[in-house]
Design an enzyme around this catalytic site. Structure first.
Site, PDB file in Angstrom:
ATOM      1  N   CYS A 264      -4.495  -6.293  -3.086  1.00  0.00           N
ATOM      2  CA  CYS A 264      -3.179  -7.196  -3.303  1.00  0.00           C
ATOM      3  C   CYS A 264      -3.640  -7.369  -1.644  1.00  0.00           C
ATOM      4  CB  CYS A 264      -1.958  -6.198  -3.846  1.00  0.00           C
ATOM      5  SG  CYS A 264      -2.205  -6.520  -5.206  1.00  0.00           S
TER       6      CYS A 264
HETATM    7  C1  UGA Z   1       1.225  -3.470  -3.238  1.00  0.00           C
HETATM    8  C2  UGA Z   1       2.521  -3.586  -2.226  1.00  0.00           C
HETATM    9  O1  UGA Z   1       3.231  -2.235  -1.906  1.00  0.00           O
HETATM   10  C3  UGA Z   1       3.799  -3.961  -3.631  1.00  0.00           C
HETATM   11  O2  UGA Z   1       4.740  -4.572  -2.717  1.00  0.00           O
HETATM   12  C4  UGA Z   1       3.037  -5.525  -4.374  1.00  0.00           C
HETATM   13  O3  UGA Z   1       3.755  -5.926  -5.147  1.00  0.00           O
HETATM   14  C5  UGA Z   1       1.541  -5.353  -4.643  1.00  0.00           C
HETATM   15  O4  UGA Z   1       1.161  -5.273  -3.205  1.00  0.00           O
HETATM   16  C6  UGA Z   1       1.122  -6.364  -4.676  1.00  0.00           C
HETATM   17  O5  UGA Z   1       1.706  -8.094  -4.212  1.00  0.00           O
HETATM   18  O6  UGA Z   1       1.401  -6.514  -6.672  1.00  0.00           O
HETATM   19  P1  UGA Z   1      -0.453  -1.833  -3.739  1.00  0.00           P
HETATM   20  O7  UGA Z   1      -1.210  -3.031  -4.002  1.00  0.00           O
HETATM   21  O8  UGA Z   1       0.697  -1.454  -5.614  1.00  0.00           O
HETATM   22  O9  UGA Z   1       1.427  -2.758  -4.252  1.00  0.00           O
HETATM   23  O10 UGA Z   1       0.079  -0.272  -3.614  1.00  0.00           O
HETATM   24  P2  UGA Z   1       0.528   0.169  -1.233  1.00  0.00           P
HETATM   25  O11 UGA Z   1       1.221   1.549  -2.482  1.00  0.00           O
HETATM   26  O12 UGA Z   1       1.187  -1.553  -1.312  1.00  0.00           O
HETATM   27  O13 UGA Z   1      -1.064   0.391  -1.398  1.00  0.00           O
HETATM   28  C7  UGA Z   1      -1.431  -0.065  -0.418  1.00  0.00           C
HETATM   29  C8  UGA Z   1      -3.275   0.098   0.266  1.00  0.00           C
HETATM   30  O14 UGA Z   1      -2.341   0.910   1.376  1.00  0.00           O
HETATM   31  C9  UGA Z   1      -3.656   1.347  -0.369  1.00  0.00           C
HETATM   32  O15 UGA Z   1      -4.817   1.145  -0.263  1.00  0.00           O
HETATM   33  C10 UGA Z   1      -2.918   2.503   0.735  1.00  0.00           C
HETATM   34  O16 UGA Z   1      -3.656   3.215   0.838  1.00  0.00           O
HETATM   35  C11 UGA Z   1      -2.694   1.929   1.663  1.00  0.00           C
HETATM   36  N1  UGA Z   1      -1.577   2.381   2.501  1.00  0.00           N
HETATM   37  C12 UGA Z   1      -0.580   1.970   2.215  1.00  0.00           C
HETATM   38  C13 UGA Z   1      -2.326   2.775   4.282  1.00  0.00           C
HETATM   39  O17 UGA Z   1      -3.350   2.906   3.929  1.00  0.00           O
HETATM   40  N2  UGA Z   1      -1.084   3.942   4.806  1.00  0.00           N
HETATM   41  C14 UGA Z   1       0.024   3.476   3.980  1.00  0.00           C
HETATM   42  O18 UGA Z   1       0.981   3.527   5.047  1.00  0.00           O
HETATM   43  C15 UGA Z   1       0.229   2.631   3.055  1.00  0.00           C
END
Ligand code: UGA
Length: 438
Positions: A264
């Site tokens: 995403c």
């Molecule tokens: C993300 C959004 O959080 C959701 O709200 C959205 O619905 C989804 O995309 C989508 O568009 O379908 P997702 O990709 O499942 O969800 O995962 P996240 O938990 O958001 O993490 C994304 C990435 O960011 C991961 O690689 C994670 O490790 C990284 N991340 C997250 C960080 O590096 N630091 C943080 O503080 C949080």
């Protein structure tokens, strides 16, 4: 029946609705019919089993049946990227045409809801137009149309679906929007989320703005982390904690690390950049967000080098392969550029992930080694990089690294260990952690 489709279907079926799903991939459809989810998602399997057994969720033989026999059709097809980063709408277009053809045969009013992530203007210009052409009917009087973006996260999809912060409903007309809002109000009878009613294009943009903003928060804190690594005594983790206590900023998505991956954030940021450029507006901020994210996993290689010198012939243990914990999804995983970079420097790589090993094997093939456990992965390694923050890795003590590794050294890419405790016993570097203050 991708991520959003299957999780939405299971959540609705579990609330007592009858859901007819459509899936072109026959292998995947057969797997779902047996109650087996095609991807790893905590808690999904028992719920899927339950709704398949009690016939609340059925996989239709034809897309047409799913549309003719139901009141609401959710479009949850994938919207991948074109090579230039812009959105590829081929699945949206074919779904709209299938639905339009079915609507031509339908005698009752029903609504179509776009849940897939699509750039502003798509629901109006592609979905509505194609459905009207194929059905020879008019959107509004003959069928309804809404854009209802999804905000669930992989790894906590069911909880996110059942406890949303907000429900965004963009609607072509009030009747369509009211029908969808009533469905959600019935589902969340006990704890209503906030409803945002708006136009189709604003709803489309809310999704991109939300994902791009979260990506911006991550790149922002990674930029601060990169500064901290050059400032004696500085620590981005404490900076983020203190920033997060300001209600205007908030504590979430400020974890510095190896950057964001997944299906995403990278795709949506690129699509919004491409969409903005098409509108002849240069989205400079998002270009920087991407640039920081691209460089971030390579920072772990520099830290390895700082700890153990030249990496040629050294054995590096990689803990965590998927784009985050609790998923086997390798799309845009930070482990990919990291491992490729290590291999380019002539390092040997051993790897371990609690659930993503089969998916990783398809990407790295024979170029790296796959261990059966975290401990086996550490065996004889010269340096270990923590790539994702699985609980299992958080349980590892300095003694585990000392007993297994040839040369105990850790690069904590997700800030899961206490630098004071680990730093006393092992060569230790972490993202966002400056050298000791003299
Ligand atoms: C993300 C959004 O959080 C959701 O709200 C959205 O619905 C989804 O995309 C989508 O568009 O379908 P997702 O990709 O499942 O969800 O995962 P996240 O938990 O958001 O993490 C994304 C990435 O960011 C991961 O690689 C994670 O490790 C990284 N991340 C997250 C960080 O590096 N630091 C943080 O503080 C949080």
């Amino acid at each position: 029946m991708g991520y959003v489709g299957l999780c939405t279907a299971v959540a609705l079926a579990n609330k007592g609705y009858t859901v007819l799903a459509s899936e072109n991939n026959t292998g995947k459809a057969a797997q779902i019919r047996q109650g087996i989810p095609p991807f790893h998602e905590p808690g999904l399997e028992p719920l899927l089993n339950k709704v398949i057994k009690n016939n609340r969720l059925e996989i239709a033989n034809q897309t047409e049946d799913a549309i003719l026999e139901t009141d609401i059709t959710f479009i949850t097809v994938g919207t991948p990227s074109n090579p230039d980063g812009s959105i590829n709408l081929q699945h949206i277009d074919s779904a709209s045409s299938d639905i339009g053809k079915a609507l031509a045969k339908k005698h009752t009013y029903s609504i179509v809801v776009v849940k897939s992530t699509v750039v502003p203007g798509t629901t109006q210009n592609n979905v509505k137009k194609t459905m009207e052409e194929c059905s020879k009917k008019n959107c509004g009087p003959d069928f309804g149309l809404c854009m209802n973006p999804e905000f669930l996260r992989q790894g906590s999809a069911l909880n996110d679906t059942l406890n949303p912060d907000r429900i965004v409903i963009g609607s072509h007309d009030t009747k369509s929007g009211d029908l969808l809002e009533n469905l959600y109000r019935a589902i969340y009878s006990k704890k209503q989320p906030t409803y945002v009613r708006t136009t189709l294009s604003t709803a489309e943009l809310i999704k991109y703005a939300s994902n791009s903003f979260l990506a911006t928060k991550i790149s922002f804190i990674n930029m601060i982390a990169n500064m901290c690594e050059r400032i004696p005594g500085a620590d981005s983790k404490t900076v983020a904690q203190a920033m997060g206590l300001d209600k205007r900023i908030g504590p979430l998505f400020l974890d510095s690390g190896l950057g964001y991956g997944g299906s995403c954030f990278p795709k949506d940021t690129k699509a919004l950049i491409a969409c903005s450029k098409k509108l002849e507006y240069n989205p400079q901020l998002l270009d920087s967000v991407e640039e920081i994210n691209k460089a971030q996993p390579l920072r772990a290689i520099e830290l390895c080098r700082e700890l153990i010198g030249n990496l040629k012939g050294k054995r590096i243990a990689i803990l965590g392969l998927a784009f985050k914990p609790n998923t086997d999804d390798m799309r845009e995983a930070r482990a990919i550029p990291l491992i490729n970079g290590l291999a380019d420097e002539g390092a040997e790589v051993s790897s371990y992930d609690p659930v993503a090993m089969p998916a990783a094997k398809k990407i790295f093939d024979y170029r790296i080694e796959y261990a059966a456990s975290a401990m086996e992965c550490l065996r004889n390694a010269d340096c270990c990089v923590i790539v994702t923050e699985w609980d299992e890795f958080k349980q590892l003590k300095p003694e585990h690294f000392i007993s297994e590794m040839r040369n105990p050294a850790i690069v904590d890419g997700r800030r899961i260990y206490d630098p004071i405790e680990y730093g006393k016993k092992i060569k230790f570097r972490a993202i966002g952690l400056g050298p000791r203050e003299k």
